[in-house]
Structures are given as C-alpha cells and as structure tokens.
Design a protein around this motif. Structure first.
Motif, PDB file in Angstrom:
ATOM      1  N   ARG A 152       0.828  -1.204   0.000  1.00 61.28           N
ATOM      2  CA  ARG A 152       0.000   0.000   0.000  1.00 61.28           C
ATOM      3  C   ARG A 152       0.861   1.251   0.000  1.00 61.28           C
ATOM      4  O   ARG A 152       0.579   2.218  -0.704  1.00 61.28           O
ATOM      5  CB  ARG A 152      -0.922  -0.025   1.219  1.00 61.28           C
ATOM      6  N   LEU A 153       1.917   1.238   0.760  1.00 58.06           N
ATOM      7  CA  LEU A 153       2.771   2.414   0.872  1.00 58.06           C
ATOM      8  C   LEU A 153       3.655   2.629  -0.355  1.00 58.06           C
ATOM      9  O   LEU A 153       3.821   3.758  -0.819  1.00 58.06           O
ATOM     10  CB  LEU A 153       3.653   2.308   2.118  1.00 58.06           C
ATOM     11  N   PHE A 200       1.135   1.594  -4.286  1.00 53.16           N
ATOM     12  CA  PHE A 200      -0.110   2.298  -4.558  1.00 53.16           C
ATOM     13  C   PHE A 200      -0.154   3.619  -3.816  1.00 53.16           C
ATOM     14  O   PHE A 200      -1.104   3.922  -3.112  1.00 53.16           O
ATOM     15  CB  PHE A 200      -1.311   1.437  -4.171  1.00 53.16           C
ATOM     16  N   ASP A 201       0.877   4.425  -3.968  1.00 54.40           N
ATOM     17  CA  ASP A 201       0.906   5.708  -3.283  1.00 54.40           C
ATOM     18  C   ASP A 201      -0.018   6.707  -3.981  1.00 54.40           C
ATOM     19  O   ASP A 201      -0.669   6.395  -4.962  1.00 54.40           O
ATOM     20  CB  ASP A 201       2.333   6.238  -3.179  1.00 54.40           C
ATOM     21  N   GLY A 202      -0.088   7.909  -3.494  1.00 55.45           N
ATOM     22  CA  GLY A 202      -1.010   8.919  -3.994  1.00 55.45           C
ATOM     23  C   GLY A 202      -0.811   9.291  -5.446  1.00 55.45           C
ATOM     24  O   GLY A 202      -1.756   9.690  -6.130  1.00 55.45           O
ATOM     25  N   ALA A 203       0.401   9.175  -5.977  1.00 57.68           N
ATOM     26  CA  ALA A 203       0.662   9.536  -7.367  1.00 57.68           C
ATOM     27  C   ALA A 203       0.008   8.568  -8.349  1.00 57.68           C
ATOM     28  O   ALA A 203      -0.222   8.922  -9.499  1.00 57.68           O
ATOM     29  CB  ALA A 203       2.168   9.580  -7.609  1.00 57.68           C
ATOM     30  N   HIS A 204      -0.305   7.368  -7.912  1.00 56.02           N
ATOM     31  CA  HIS A 204      -0.885   6.370  -8.800  1.00 56.02           C
ATOM     32  C   HIS A 204      -2.409   6.288  -8.708  1.00 56.02           C
ATOM     33  O   HIS A 204      -3.019   5.542  -9.457  1.00 56.02           O
ATOM     34  CB  HIS A 204      -0.292   4.989  -8.493  1.00 56.02           C
ATOM     35  N   ARG A 205      -2.990   7.018  -7.801  1.00 58.53           N
ATOM     36  CA  ARG A 205      -4.438   6.982  -7.639  1.00 58.53           C
ATOM     37  C   ARG A 205      -5.070   8.187  -8.327  1.00 58.53           C
ATOM     38  O   ARG A 205      -4.500   9.276  -8.314  1.00 58.53           O
ATOM     39  CB  ARG A 205      -4.817   6.991  -6.160  1.00 58.53           C
ATOM     40  N   VAL A 235      -7.475  11.407  -8.939  1.00 56.92           N
ATOM     41  CA  VAL A 235      -7.992  12.453  -8.055  1.00 56.92           C
ATOM     42  C   VAL A 235      -9.511  12.433  -8.138  1.00 56.92           C
ATOM     43  O   VAL A 235     -10.086  12.505  -9.220  1.00 56.92           O
ATOM     44  CB  VAL A 235      -7.438  13.829  -8.470  1.00 56.92           C
ATOM     45  N   ASP A 275     -12.855  14.349  -7.017  1.00 54.31           N
ATOM     46  CA  ASP A 275     -13.412  15.566  -6.439  1.00 54.31           C
ATOM     47  C   ASP A 275     -14.912  15.601  -6.739  1.00 54.31           C
ATOM     48  O   ASP A 275     -15.477  14.649  -7.276  1.00 54.31           O
ATOM     49  CB  ASP A 275     -12.690  16.816  -6.962  1.00 54.31           C
TER      50      ASP A 275
END
Length: 54
Positions: free
Chosen positions: A25-26, A29-34, A36, A38
C-alpha cells in the motif's frame, strides 16, 4: 495467545502478511498512482446517462 506451536505459527504468518500488505500500500499504490476524486468527478459518475440497450 496460547502456547500451542501452530497458534504461534499462524499468528506469525498473519503478522508477516499484514506487513506485506501495508508495504504494498505504501510503496506500490501511493497517492501519485491513484486518480484524483473531487465533486465534479463524483457528479459525472453518479449522474451519467444510462447506456442504451438495443
């Protein structure tokens, strides 16, 4: 926990698996691969017109 060898082995295996899942997970699949998400994306997905059936 009990002193049964099998119980200790199962607990150790579960702990190792938990560490592997957290590491995946760390690092994978960090934030850059998910994507956005809104309000406009949610609105587009929830109010999208239904596909036609022929």
């Amino acid at each position: 926990m009990t002193d049964h060898p099998l119980a200790r082995a199962i607990a150790l295996t579960l702990a190792v698996k938990l560490c592997v899942v957290v590491a995946m997970r760390l690092f994978l699949f960090d934030g850059a691969h998910r994507p956005v998400i809104d309000a406009s994306v949610m609105d587009a997905r929830l109010t999208a017109p239904e596909a036609r059936r022929f």
